[in-house]
Design an enzyme around this catalytic site. Structure first.
Site, PDB file in Angstrom:
ATOM      1  N   CYS A 102     -98.242  77.743 -50.025  1.00 55.79           N
ATOM      2  CA  CYS A 102     -99.638  77.201 -50.871  1.00 55.79           C
ATOM      3  C   CYS A 102    -100.587  77.069 -49.626  1.00 55.79           C
ATOM      4  CB  CYS A 102     -98.845  75.391 -51.120  1.00 55.79           C
ATOM      5  SG  CYS A 102     -98.801  73.988 -49.039  1.00 55.79           S
ATOM      6  N   GLU A 115     -99.328  68.167 -55.862  1.00 53.30           N
ATOM      7  CA  GLU A 115     -99.668  69.049 -55.070  1.00 53.30           C
ATOM      8  C   GLU A 115     -99.095  70.610 -55.276  1.00 53.30           C
ATOM      9  OE1 GLU A 115     -99.535  72.463 -52.957  1.00 53.30           O
ATOM     10  OE2 GLU A 115     -98.762  71.637 -51.175  1.00 53.30           O
TER      11      GLU A 115
END
Length: 499
Positions: free
Chosen positions: A284, A247
């Site tokens: 994020c 990720e």
């Protein structure tokens, strides 16, 4: 190479000093995981569930020391760390419940039919099995929930995979406390020590050596695109290919439609600033791109965002490297209109400019967002098509506007793993329905999530057993269904035994 953690707020060196793991140390930990793999994969679901629950209890017993050390090493406030601690132990217990229930293994049974013509039908039974040792890389911005005892570790252990964690060099002391909680639980369960291992290292070679080790069967990573792509390349160069679930962040675009701005522009501006500055912009899922259509409501909204951003107080970033990266990246932006240049930064450009300048679409990790002005709805749609893969995408609109733009949602569901209406993407619920992942370059495999119970599917593979004696089958596939699972038998979901 020796390195130390540093006090995030003062820069003071924190004891003790750490040393990069040597090749021999990496080999020993990875081989220990390999030797433990078969026995751990064969454990009963109740054993793995009990292990996860014991880890949660051990972390709670160390909560105060864990939070104190993390506060020093990351600068994250204790209240935020309290919440993250609760999230971490909560997801461990969530995976324990998943393992106890057992249907995640997706047991499928097609009994034999010896009378079928022109050829008899064989007995076929399929389920998901552990991959083998998983290398997990701790993230800097979530020292609990995406680190040593975080979701990657929890989901890998739940499936029956040993885990080797590469601790993040910015919070090694925090990592050691979590590792000790896990090791204690492993020993108390009577499991092989190789079920869990930890290595330290500030040099990139430590990470690459772990990924190259032949015992490692999969990688779980949360971090920068540069580091994630480098690990992916290392894995791809192995003689035996392994999956890398990385990720790597995203700019998480928000589209604000004119009717919504006319109706509640100030409230959207407030929510946006709160979202992109949450945790000093070190999420994020931070919205780093906001797209609207030129006009009076867009100008008013831009001014409100600027005013609120200018009032944001400075915060402590996770470590000196991240702070330097934020300062460098924001200073490098040229030929943009700066609306706010204080602790929180807001820039603005036209849609035409954005689409010909790739650097404007790069994530800037920190309290920054970019407003992009589209001439009209057609250019707004062109911007949506122009975007790379994202973790999230959001649309703010009135009810009438949202129903009038199905094409926009069609595009965004291609571009992002999670699509929101009238909200903000920071805050990722840990639940079975959550999708935290998206098309490349947000992640390396858009089919999977790193948050929620579906995260377990990253670390398993299907195995089909043909014509096996019942006694040799895993319990999940045996005729009597001793675990009481929901199974697909003859294409029908049932908990009944196979007759």
């Amino acid at each position: 190479m020796t390195f130390s953690a540093h006090h995030a707020a003062t820069g003071e060196t924190l004891a003790p000093a750490y040393t990069d793991a040597t090749p021999a140390e990496i080999d020993a930990v990875a081989e220990g995981a390999r030797q433990a793999a078969e026995a751990f994969a064969a454990t009963a679901p109740a054993v793995r569930a009990g292990l996860l629950e014991a880890i949660a209890l051990n972390l709670e017993a160390r909560r105060e020391a864990w939070i104190d050390r993390a506060h020093l090493e990351t600068g994250l406030p204790p209240a935020r760390l309290q919440g993250e601690c609760a999230r971490t132990v909560g997801q461990l217990r969530l995976f324990a419940a998943l393992v106890r229930e057992g249907s995640w293994a997706d047991a499928r049974i097609d009994p034999a039919d010896t009378t079928r013509k022109p050829a008899p039908k064989p007995d076929l039974r399929r389920m998901l099995r552990a991959l083998g040792p998983v290398a997990v890389f701790g993230a800097s911005n979530f020292p609990f929930a995406f680190s040593v005892a975080g979701g990657d570790t929890a989901s890998a252990l739940a499936a029956g995979n040993p885990v080797v964690v590469k601790a993040h060099p910015a919070h090694p002391g925090t990592s050691d406390i979590a590792a000790e909680a896990i090791r204690t639980a492993v020993a108390a369960a009577g499991l092989p020590a190789g079920v869990f291992g930890l290595v330290h290292g500030a040099a990139p070679e430590v990470s690459h050596a772990l990924v190259r080790h032949p015992a490692i069967c999969a990688v779980g990573f949360t971090g920068s695109a540069q580091a994630g792509k480098a690990l992916l390349a290392t894995a791809a160069a192995r003689p035996e290919l392994i999956p890398v679930f990385a990720e790597m962040g995203s700019i998480n675009p928000i589209f604000v439609l004119p009717g919504a701005l006319a109706e509640r522009g100030a409230a959207i501006a407030e929510g946006l600033v709160n979202s992109f500055t949450l945790g000093v912009g070190q999420f994020c899922t931070k919205p780093g791109l906001v797209i609207g259509v030129a006009g009076a409501t867009w100008e008013s909204f831009s001014a409100e965002v600027a005013k609120r951003a200018q009032a944001v107080a400075p915060g402590v970033m996770l470590h000196a490297g991240i702070k330097a990266g934020f300062v460098r990246a924001s200073a490098a932006l040229q030929n943009v209109e700066w609306l706010a240049e204080g602790a929180a930064k807001v820039a603005r450009v036209s849609a035409a400019e954005f689409m010909v300048r790739p650097e404007l679409a790069q994530e800037i990790f920190g309290p920054y967002t970019l407003l992009v002005t589209a001439r009209d709805s057609a250019e707004l749609m062109a911007l949506a098509e122009h975007l790379e893969g994202q973790l999230t995408a959001t649309v703010h609109g009135t009810e009438a506007e949202l129903t009038a733009v199905p094409g926009l949602f069609t595009v965004l569901t291609r571009k992002a793993g999670r699509v929101l209406c009238n909200g903000f993407p920071t805050g990722v619920e840990v639940s079975p329905a959550m999708q935290h992942g998206g098309p490349f370059p947000a992640t390396t495999d858009a089919r999977f999530t790193s948050v929620g119970t579906a995260a377990i599917l990253r670390f398993v593979r299907p195995v089909c057993y043909q014509a096996f004696p019942d006694a040799l089958l895993p319990a999940e596939l045996q005729n009597a269904n001793p675990l009481g699972l929901m199974r697909l038998v003859n294409n029908t979901l049932t908990r009944e035994a196979v007759r």
